[in-house]
Design a protein around this motif. Structure first.
Motif, mmCIF file in Angstrom:
data_model
loop_
_atom_site.group_PDB
_atom_site.id
_atom_site.type_symbol
_atom_site.label_atom_id
_atom_site.label_comp_id
_atom_site.label_asym_id
_atom_site.label_seq_id
_atom_site.Cartn_x
_atom_site.Cartn_y
_atom_site.Cartn_z
ATOM 1 N N THR A 70 117.603 64.991 113.243
ATOM 2 C CA THR A 70 118.663 65.944 113.571
ATOM 3 C C THR A 70 120.019 65.267 113.713
ATOM 4 O O THR A 70 121.052 65.946 113.683
ATOM 5 N N HIS A 152 120.487 67.499 108.608
ATOM 6 C CA HIS A 152 120.929 68.820 109.055
ATOM 7 C C HIS A 152 120.995 69.830 107.911
ATOM 8 O O HIS A 152 120.725 71.026 108.119
ATOM 9 N N MET A 155 117.452 71.044 107.660
ATOM 10 C CA MET A 155 116.860 71.513 108.908
ATOM 11 C C MET A 155 117.485 72.812 109.409
ATOM 12 O O MET A 155 116.806 73.618 110.069
ATOM 13 N N ARG A 156 118.754 73.054 109.103
ATOM 14 C CA ARG A 156 119.510 74.162 109.700
ATOM 15 C C ARG A 156 118.978 75.551 109.340
ATOM 16 O O ARG A 156 119.378 76.545 109.949
ATOM 17 N N ARG A 189 126.790 73.760 118.356
ATOM 18 C CA ARG A 189 126.914 72.930 117.154
ATOM 19 C C ARG A 189 128.352 72.449 117.020
ATOM 20 O O ARG A 189 129.298 73.224 117.119
ATOM 21 N N ASP A 215 118.866 64.023 119.043
ATOM 22 C CA ASP A 215 118.698 63.094 117.917
ATOM 23 C C ASP A 215 117.221 62.752 117.740
ATOM 24 O O ASP A 215 116.694 61.843 118.378
ATOM 25 N N THR A 216 116.546 63.474 116.846
ATOM 26 C CA THR A 216 115.130 63.188 116.585
ATOM 27 C C THR A 216 114.949 61.918 115.771
ATOM 28 O O THR A 216 113.821 61.462 115.587
ATOM 29 N N ILE A 299 113.116 73.107 118.068
ATOM 30 C CA ILE A 299 114.541 73.206 117.761
ATOM 31 C C ILE A 299 114.702 74.405 116.848
ATOM 32 O O ILE A 299 114.293 74.383 115.685
ATOM 33 N N TYR A 301 117.006 76.706 114.902
ATOM 34 C CA TYR A 301 118.333 76.859 114.315
ATOM 35 C C TYR A 301 118.710 78.333 114.143
ATOM 36 O O TYR A 301 119.893 78.640 113.976
#
Length: 414
Positions: A70, A152, A155-156, A189, A215-216, A299, A301
């Motif tokens: 992330t 990101h 992932m988002r 964000r 922060d993964t 997480i 999004y």
């Protein structure tokens, strides 16, 4: 007007490489995933190593192991043998910065046709490729045991649920429905960074509210600004010297504890923290995977929410009592990346290859096995060879029985 002039000046001084690298943050802004599952959510092909989580992803027909990060603005690949076999086109030069105090990593822009997570697919995804030879993250090429990073830009689009205990990662195209007892934490964000509000009781007498970045890609519990500690003249008790590595090389720092952290209605006392040298006191406040893995973490999004589902087992910390920072090689052996002063009497040097730990061949040991061993205050046997940078010779290893000792004020109470 002044801001515009400043931006223009930065661009003029930094050149095209800087502009292209910044542009990578938005390179995939118009790309949408194609959901391929019959279900709203689905299990992914996940792998956990140490405190980090990975996925096996099909990229243009090649099965790659990618870190879920992330903290990364965009997705990247390393030039591992698997990636090199893809013969990806080089489109433009990039300079990628990140964790570390040395040089940024030289990279180049590319594009892949199909990026397939299994449950969802992206077409024509723009990525960076980072040669291991130009990145201070690596000492030797065969340290690249994973092929890249999911950032990101990918992932988002989803909700991600991580359960290290079950070794499962669930991907959902809809908002997460939490279980009873889950801590629900709002995310803000800032560009591609995910931040949550937290209250830190750093000492008995000093408390501060500070947003922290999720922060993964970090294997640690907390990373906090050493500049804040210095500016406020705080006594953090017993600290130990350590080192860590990122895309901008090595960072020397100190590790210790804070009294507690409160996030929404979650309160966790006595949390390990890395105190990192920074220019500004509010510059680096990060919550990493070692903390998140204490829970079933989601997480989301879709709703900008972090959910932390408590486990039956209480929050537990692992400590590095060895003073050694090791990293896996593709052969399975460990390479020494840093030696703290407290471990200098062992005789190991950076670049040495650990072949056995307690009579077990290191290719048979996982990163978690080593983390558990380095957490044990007792005698351990290590065997190693002095290896040339590009080769691995196992002839005539030397072995030594060493003692990993408790550190009062760090892993045990004074």
């Amino acid at each position: 007007m002044k801001i515009g002039l400043l931006v223009t000046l930065v661009v003029m001084l930094s050149g095209c490489t800087f502009v292209r690298t910044v542009g990578m943050k938005w390179a995939n802004s118009d790309i949408e995933p194609i959901w391929q599952s019959q279900q709203v959510s689905t299990l992914l092909n996940a792998y956990f190593e140490g405190e980090k989580s990975y996925l096996y992803v099909d990229v243009d027909g090649h099965r790659l192991k990618l870190l879920i990060d992330t903290g990364a603005s965009f997705s990247s690949l390393f030039d591992t043998p698997k990636v090199a076999a893809m013969r990806l086109p080089r489109q433009a030069q990039l300079m990628i910065g990140g964790w570390g105090d040395e040089e940024n990593s030289l990279a180049y822009k590319t594009q892949v046709g199909v990026f397939d997570l299994g449950a969802a697919r992206f077409n024509n995804l723009i990525m960076a490729v980072i040669p291991t030879s130009t990145s201070k993250y690596y000492l030797r090429d065969d340290e690249a045991t994973f092929d890249g990073i999911i950032g990101h830009d990918v992932m988002r689009h989803f909700a991600w649920t991580f359960d290290k205990a079950k070794k499962q990662i669930v991907l959902s195209q809809r908002a997460h429905s939490p279980q009873p007892g889950a801590h629900e934490i709002s995310i803000s964000r800032s560009l591609s960074k995910l931040k949550i509000s937290a209250q830190f009781q750093l000492t008995e007498a000093h408390t501060v509210n500070m947003p922290i970045v999720i922060d993964t890609g970090s294997r640690h519990y907390l990373k906090l600004s050493a500049r804040y500690i210095e500016n406020h003249k705080l006594d953090m008790g017993r600290l130990v010297n350590a080192a860590d590595f990122g895309l901008s090389g090595k960072t020397q720092h100190q590790r210790g504890h804070i009294k507690r952290i409160q996030i929404a209605n979650l309160i966790v006392p006595n949390v390990k923290a890395n105190f990192i040298p920074t220019e500004d006191e509010d510059e680096l406040w990060i919550i990493g995977n070692a903390f998140l893995n204490q829970f079933v973490s989601t997480i989301d999004y879709h709703t900008d929410t972090l959910y932390l589902q408590p486990r039956a087992q209480a929050f537990q910390s692992r400590y590095n009592l060895s003073g050694l920072e090791l990293r896996k090689l593709r052969s399975g052996y460990f390479v020494v990346r840093a030696v703290a002063p407290r471990a200098s009497n062992i005789g190991l040097k950076v670049g040495d290859i650990i072949t056995k730990v307690n009579n077990q061949d290191t290719p048979k040991l996982t990163v978690d096995d080593w983390l558990n061993t380095s957490n044990e205050a007792k005698q351990h046997q290590l065997c190693w060879v002095q290896s040339p940078l590009k080769q691995l010779s196992l002839n005539d290893p030397q072995c030594k029985t060493v003692t990993f000792s408790d550190i009062p004020g760090f892993n045990v109470a004074l």
